[in-house]
Design a protein around this motif. Structure first.
Motif, PDB file in Angstrom:
ATOM      1  N   ILE A   1     -16.517   5.652  12.159  1.00  0.00           N
ATOM      2  CA  ILE A   1     -16.652   7.103  11.992  1.00  0.00           C
ATOM      3  C   ILE A   1     -15.943   7.568  10.722  1.00  0.00           C
ATOM      4  O   ILE A   1     -16.436   8.424   9.981  1.00  0.00           O
ATOM      5  N   LEU A   2     -14.753   6.995  10.464  1.00  0.00           N
ATOM      6  CA  LEU A   2     -14.016   7.334   9.244  1.00  0.00           C
ATOM      7  C   LEU A   2     -14.828   6.976   8.013  1.00  0.00           C
ATOM      8  O   LEU A   2     -14.918   7.765   7.057  1.00  0.00           O
TER       9      LEU A   2
ATOM     10  N   ILE B   1      -8.757   5.467   1.605  1.00  0.00           N
ATOM     11  CA  ILE B   1      -8.470   4.036   1.455  1.00  0.00           C
ATOM     12  C   ILE B   1      -7.210   3.661   2.226  1.00  0.00           C
ATOM     13  O   ILE B   1      -7.168   2.644   2.920  1.00  0.00           O
ATOM     14  N   THR B   2      -6.185   4.506   2.142  1.00  0.00           N
ATOM     15  CA  THR B   2      -4.931   4.233   2.853  1.00  0.00           C
ATOM     16  C   THR B   2      -5.149   4.196   4.354  1.00  0.00           C
ATOM     17  O   THR B   2      -4.709   3.259   5.039  1.00  0.00           O
ATOM     18  N   LEU B   3      -5.827   5.203   4.872  1.00  0.00           N
ATOM     19  CA  LEU B   3      -6.061   5.269   6.309  1.00  0.00           C
ATOM     20  C   LEU B   3      -6.946   4.122   6.774  1.00  0.00           C
ATOM     21  O   LEU B   3      -6.694   3.508   7.821  1.00  0.00           O
TER      22      LEU B   3
ATOM     23  N   LEU C   1       0.826  -1.207   0.000  1.00  0.00           N
ATOM     24  CA  LEU C   1       0.000   0.000   0.000  1.00  0.00           C
ATOM     25  C   LEU C   1       0.861   1.258   0.000  1.00  0.00           C
ATOM     26  O   LEU C   1       0.716   2.131  -0.860  1.00  0.00           O
ATOM     27  N   LEU C   2       1.750   1.358   0.973  1.00  0.00           N
ATOM     28  CA  LEU C   2       2.559   2.574   1.103  1.00  0.00           C
ATOM     29  C   LEU C   2       3.568   2.699  -0.024  1.00  0.00           C
ATOM     30  O   LEU C   2       3.966   3.819  -0.391  1.00  0.00           O
TER      31      LEU C   2
ATOM     32  N   THR D   1      -6.266  -3.802  -3.760  1.00  0.00           N
ATOM     33  CA  THR D   1      -6.418  -4.064  -5.196  1.00  0.00           C
ATOM     34  C   THR D   1      -7.080  -2.887  -5.896  1.00  0.00           C
ATOM     35  O   THR D   1      -6.669  -2.480  -6.995  1.00  0.00           O
ATOM     36  N   VAL D   2      -8.103  -2.313  -5.250  1.00  0.00           N
ATOM     37  CA  VAL D   2      -8.820  -1.173  -5.832  1.00  0.00           C
ATOM     38  C   VAL D   2      -7.894   0.028  -5.993  1.00  0.00           C
ATOM     39  O   VAL D   2      -7.809   0.623  -7.070  1.00  0.00           O
ATOM     40  N   ILE D   3      -7.178   0.377  -4.927  1.00  0.00           N
ATOM     41  CA  ILE D   3      -6.326   1.564  -4.993  1.00  0.00           C
ATOM     42  C   ILE D   3      -5.155   1.353  -5.944  1.00  0.00           C
ATOM     43  O   ILE D   3      -4.700   2.287  -6.613  1.00  0.00           O
ATOM     44  N   THR D   4      -4.678   0.105  -6.057  1.00  0.00           N
ATOM     45  CA  THR D   4      -3.593  -0.185  -6.993  1.00  0.00           C
ATOM     46  C   THR D   4      -4.075  -0.070  -8.432  1.00  0.00           C
ATOM     47  O   THR D   4      -3.404   0.533  -9.282  1.00  0.00           O
TER      48      THR D   4
END
Length: 386
Positions: free
Chosen positions: A338-339, A308-310, A29-30, A291-294
């Motif tokens: 809450i996020l 998405i990262t958080l 991710l990072l 997978t989505v963010i990639t």
């Protein structure tokens, strides 16, 4: 499944495998946010400071894979011999099991340090496109060396690092310490005197095992140890000796003291985490979001990427907290909820109403004692039947 078929289910432990995969998800991710930057750095170094003009011909690829593995050897060896580098690499060695999931135990700190070492390759004159291609192949090979399902292959050990040889590198037995740093080839270990073949079956993990499956503790405990060690000495010279010295020079009483201060004890081996389905769903959700963010990284907005990262990072922390049965996990679950609500309201352009669901959540928690129900129902282990 193969381990079960071969009657070796002992090489996988559920808690360790979840911890391994969680660390791998975080690194992938990072790394999305830094991989492009390093390619740009490779290209800048190649364009402005390349020592040689190396052509793209077939024999250069052979030279490049050899050069890549040599750089890896010294990056890897220094990662074991220098404390501030070991702080990033130690995570890869924490597992007391040795299986394919261990290959995922790479932190983003280690990835950054490793990419700094890779800068030597474009500096020498290898084109960045060639470097990136070889790094993919080089990294793929190391995945398959993290297994006990393949025994010793003596003739192959004359050329390549096999699972048996790499298993020695992951061992905590004194005779096996600081051996087999190579990733693909055995040449460098034999040349520099760090080669060791398997004799007795190794015991995997650290010489002083980490007593936690916590996502945060596994990432940061050695940095805390270095900070504590520096606090105990005066003068920049003494502090520098700690930061740039070797792990063996660090006061071995520091970690137990920090564990006593920050950790709950690891659960007895007679017990296991009960709600595996709940935990598995969390890991699956993290993989899906990764997978989505990639896949959509180039078209996602900054707010989408941050959410998405958080959310993934909080989920991974949550997984570690579940394994550790942390008392504060209910509040972490509330924070994730809450996020999620805040992000939804933000996307619908009605973020000003965020206080309503937050207030409702607080009232429900207070009236129905949801925190107590959660702790009693979810924070539970079950005893393993003998």
């Amino acid at each position: 499944m193969l381990a079960v078929h071969l009657k070796r289910p002992d090489i996988f432990k559920y808690e360790s495998s979840i911890a391994n995969v969680s660390i791998g998800i975080a690194e992938r991710l990072l790394n999305l946010f830094i991989a492009g930057s390093f390619y740009s750095l490779f290209y800048w170094i190649y364009s402005h400071h390349a020592v040689f003009n190396i052509p793209n011909v077939w024999w250069v690829w052979v030279l490049l894979i050899m050069a890549t593995d040599l750089v890896w050897y010294w990056y890897h060896r220094l990662g074991h011999e220098v404390n501030f580098l070991w702080a990033a690499h130690i995570v890869h060695h924490q597992s007391e099991e040795f299986n394919l999931t261990v290959s995922a135990r790479i932190t983003v700190f280690q990835a950054i340090i490793r990419n700094v070492f890779w800068c030597v390759l474009p500096l020498a004159g290898f084109h960045p496109n060639m470097v990136i291609t070889i790094l993919v192949v080089h990294g793929a090979y190391s995945f398959f060396t993290h297994t006990q399902l393949i025994g010793q292959v003596k003739w192959l050990e004359n050329v390549l690092i096999t699972p048996s040889l790499h298993g020695i590198h992951h061992a905590s037995d004194e005779k096996y310490l600081d051996k087999n740093y190579g990733d693909v080839f055995v040449f460098w270990d034999k040349i520099f005197g760090t080669f060791q073949s398997e004799e007795e079956s190794p015991k995997y993990g650290l010489t002083h095992p980490v007593k936690s499956y916590s996502f945060l503790w596994q990432h940061f405990h050695y940095y805390l140890e270095l900070i504590e060690a520096c606090k105990r000495v005066s003068g920049y010279k003494e502090k520098a000796k700690i930061i740039f010295g070797g792990p063996a020079t660090l006061d071995q009483e520091i970690r137990p003291a920090l564990e006593q201060k920050y950790l709950q004890h690891k659960s007895s081996s007679r017990y296991r985490f009960k709600f595996k389905t709940y935990l598995n769903l969390q890991v699956i959700a993290a993989v899906v979001l990764l997978t989505v963010i990639t896949s959509l990284y180039a078209i996602l907005g900054t707010d989408d990427k941050l959410f998405i990262t958080l959310f993934i990072l909080l989920t991974l922390i949550n997984c570690g907290a579940l394994l550790e049965q942390r008392k504060w996990i209910f509040y972490l679950e509330c924070l994730r909820l809450i996020l999620l609500l805040s992000y939804g309201l933000w996307k619908f352009d009605i973020f000003e109403y965020v206080t309503l669901p937050v207030t409702l959540l607080i009232i429900l928690a207070y009236v129905f004692k949801i925190d107590s129900l959660y702790k009693n129902r979810v924070l539970r282990y079950e005893e393993i039947n003998s």
